[in-house]
Design an enzyme around this catalytic site. Structure first.
Site, PDB file in Angstrom:
ATOM      1  N   GLY A   1      34.008  -2.668  47.823  1.00 36.37           N
ATOM      2  CA  GLY A   1      33.098  -1.723  47.181  1.00 36.37           C
ATOM      3  C   GLY A   1      33.449  -1.616  45.707  1.00 36.37           C
ATOM      4  O   GLY A   1      33.965  -0.598  45.250  1.00 36.37           O
TER       5      GLY A   1
ATOM      6  N   LEU B   1      33.324   3.232  41.004  1.00 36.92           N
ATOM      7  CA  LEU B   1      34.647   3.750  41.356  1.00 36.92           C
ATOM      8  C   LEU B   1      35.623   2.618  41.672  1.00 36.92           C
ATOM      9  O   LEU B   1      36.683   2.510  41.056  1.00 36.92           O
ATOM     10  CB  LEU B   1      34.509   4.698  42.555  1.00 36.92           C
ATOM     11  CG  LEU B   1      35.777   5.365  43.098  1.00 36.92           C
ATOM     12  CD1 LEU B   1      35.501   6.819  43.466  1.00 36.92           C
ATOM     13  CD2 LEU B   1      36.336   4.620  44.310  1.00 36.92           C
ATOM     14  N   GLY B   2      35.260   1.750  42.608  1.00 31.13           N
ATOM     15  CA  GLY B   2      36.160   0.688  43.051  1.00 31.13           C
ATOM     16  C   GLY B   2      36.530  -0.269  41.927  1.00 31.13           C
ATOM     17  O   GLY B   2      37.713  -0.645  41.773  1.00 31.13           O
TER      18      GLY B   2
ATOM     19  N   LYS C   1      37.238  19.267  47.581  1.00 34.99           N
ATOM     20  CA  LYS C   1      36.281  18.531  46.754  1.00 34.99           C
ATOM     21  C   LYS C   1      34.845  18.865  47.151  1.00 34.99           C
ATOM     22  O   LYS C   1      33.943  18.896  46.307  1.00 34.99           O
ATOM     23  CB  LYS C   1      36.539  17.017  46.837  1.00 34.99           C
ATOM     24  CG  LYS C   1      35.721  16.292  45.777  1.00 34.99           C
ATOM     25  CD  LYS C   1      36.220  14.935  45.380  1.00 34.99           C
ATOM     26  CE  LYS C   1      35.383  14.435  44.204  1.00 34.99           C
ATOM     27  NZ  LYS C   1      35.099  13.010  44.259  1.00 34.99           N
TER      28      LYS C   1
ATOM     29  N   ASN D   1      31.152  19.301  45.499  1.00 35.05           N
ATOM     30  CA  ASN D   1      30.209  18.219  45.818  1.00 35.05           C
ATOM     31  C   ASN D   1      28.972  18.687  46.572  1.00 35.05           C
ATOM     32  O   ASN D   1      27.870  18.199  46.313  1.00 35.05           O
ATOM     33  CB  ASN D   1      30.916  17.131  46.636  1.00 35.05           C
ATOM     34  CG  ASN D   1      31.434  16.013  45.745  1.00 35.05           C
ATOM     35  OD1 ASN D   1      31.081  15.923  44.577  1.00 35.05           O
ATOM     36  ND2 ASN D   1      32.275  15.163  46.304  1.00 35.05           N
TER      37      ASN D   1
END
Lengths: 344, 344
Positions: free
Chosen positions: B26, B30-31, B213, B217
């Site tokens: 991924g 992010l990845g 989180k 979120n």
């Protein structure tokens, strides 16, 4: 239905007959339909018209109804001064247009005029009473309040042209005095509807009929907009939206309870059952939204939330639905302004 | 922040160093960002790439970062078989792509591979464990669960081309073992991030960092979609949406509590304050929605609601938000299918 007690109008109760002049304020899908039925029944009905005045004066109203089509050519006016004083005023305005009430009611109302509102949601009677003070008919809201009757209309109708109303189902009306118990005049107004072939019942409590209608109106109007073009069939076919609608209904019943109105919990299953039969039905708010019109967001969603919260009930789903639909209404407004400023 | 206890990694705790092969699954906003930072720090990092393979192989990744721009040309692969077995796998997939996990993890994982997921929401560790069983790495979910570390990433990044990542703010990571307390390897993984210049802390409870989180979120991702292009500044500037966001935060804290996670109520004011500073920030779900991509609706909204309800907490706002965003996600999907069938 087993969950409510109705006082049906009988001939003995309605000794008083309304023989006077009737003014229709807000001759839209609701006002024009009821006005036309009252006119056809032989009453002295006058229409105040904002859009399509020339068209309606020339061709009258065309009512394409599941109860039988008909056309009427009643007296119509573009200015309230031309219509003049009435004995009875029927208010069918969308609640978002209530700021017009002082200028409209001033020329039409006397201290003896009975004002009947069949508008959606909560707070319209209060606004009408304030308007009657603003325009000088009364000196106090308390006095003005005494001449107001509130009602709920169960009507599927749509205005497809300024003078053409499609009436697809229902039409029955519930009436209650804004202040106090039903009076002789309450039954007399109900008899007017009955004589025009409209089922009508008089109820003891206006709050009860208003909250009872909100049990359907809040979830299906609110989700119809917040869940995007979600008609009743879409809402009921989606397991999460269906649960949400049911939970909102229970919340409205709880909000009614803290406001002194006891509704039977069986109302939820009853209304879901009736909505199942309606198929792909669009709420008035969904229709308004799709047409780019303002939404009755304060009357149908905002005011019930505030009345619940005033009694210490947070009404979480109702509040979130209000916040979301209010945002949609404001977005439509700002998109409208943007497109106007781009085109100017 | 005063509301949580962190175990910061010290040199004594991280005697174990990860010297092995790292696979990035991924490689999105992010990845690819974390992978590039780990690669630049000298680690043996390999990228599994779905889109833009040729481009990335030829030109590498370009990281335009508030911490300083850089470019890397790491080994990239279009098939997991080509990448082969890893000692550490970093999962940065969007949760809606989790159905790819069995075919992706099969060629990459051994029973000793540490799998670290920095995905959003709840339920990803469970899905990874199931995937490790499905692809034959383990015979039981219980065994597979032992090799998984969960984490939350506080990162503002966006992929603007297959090989270009814009990193605009933050980046710190919290890690916790999926099963049991932090181990030597947990600190070793944290040290990898620290050595790459990424703040990282190890926590005792994965549930605590995940729910913490979610307090941000759920409202800002959910309302970002349900309230229509509502970025954080829009939500905070609208009094009803702001109240709604605050009430949702309190509800998530209550949902965490019934799931055994005690969060300090001060978290709400703290997060609102931090969000005020962010300006017109778009949540990942809002960005996905505007780009026509699927939404992480089950991981971020659905699973938290179900876990609350399983413990007898109805989570009214969270559930309604889930129902509405789920509907939006399905509408996008059906619009996509309609446009595909029209163009075919």
């Amino acid at each position: 239905m087993v969950y409510s007690i109705s006082i049906f109008v009988s001939e003995t109760q309605s000794a008083m007959k309304f023989g006077g002049k009737i003014g229709i304020v807000g001759a839209g899908a609701l006002g024009a339909f009821y006005g036309a039925r009252l006119y056809r029944a032989g009453n002295d009905v006058h229409f105040l018209v904002r859009t399509g005045f020339e068209l309606i004066r020339e061709h009258g109203y065309e009512i394409r109804s599941c109860d039988g089509d008909f056309t009427i050519k009643p007296p119509v006016y573009s200015a309230p001064e031309d219509l003049g004083k009435c004995d009875l005023i029927l208010v069918g305005l969308k609640a978002f247009a209530n700021h017009f009430l002082p200028e409209v009611l001033g020329p039409l109302a006397t201290p003896n005029t009975v004002v009947v509102t069949l508008q959606n949601g909560l707070g319209n009677e209060e606004t009408i009473a304030e308007a009657l003070v603003k325009c000088g008919v009364h000196r106090s809201v308390a006095e003005a309040s005494k001449q107001i009757i509130g009602g709920t209309a169960f009507l599927c109708s749509n205005r497809v042209a300024p003078n053409v109303i499609i009436h697809s189902a229902h039409g029955f009306v519930r009436l209650a005095e804004f202040q106090g118990s039903p009076k002789e005049r309450t039954f007399a107004v109900a008899q007017l509807f009955l004589d025009a072939g409209i089922s009508c019942e008089v109820r003891e409590s206006l709050a009860a009929i208003r909250w009872e209608k909100l049990v359907w109106n809040i979830p299906f109007n609110g989700l119809g907009v917040a869940a995007h073009q979600a008609d009743t069939a879409v809402i009921l076919a989606d397991p999460e939206l269906r649960t949400t609608a049911v939970e909102i209904m229970k919340e409205v019943i709880a909000a009614a309870k803290v406001n002194g109105v006891d509704l039977d919990e069986r109302l939820v299953a009853d209304l879901i059952g009736k909505t199942e039969i309606m198929g792909h039905y669009k709420s008035s708010m969904q229709i308004d939204f799709e047409a780019g019109r303002p939404l009755e967001v304060e009357a149908i969603l905002g005011e019930p939330v505030r009345r619940a919260q005033q009694k210490g009930f947070s009404a979480p789903r109702m509040h979130m639905l209000y916040a979301l639909v209010r945002r949609m209404d404001q977005l439509r407004q700002s998109n409208l302004e943007n497109s106007q400023s781009r085109s100017s």
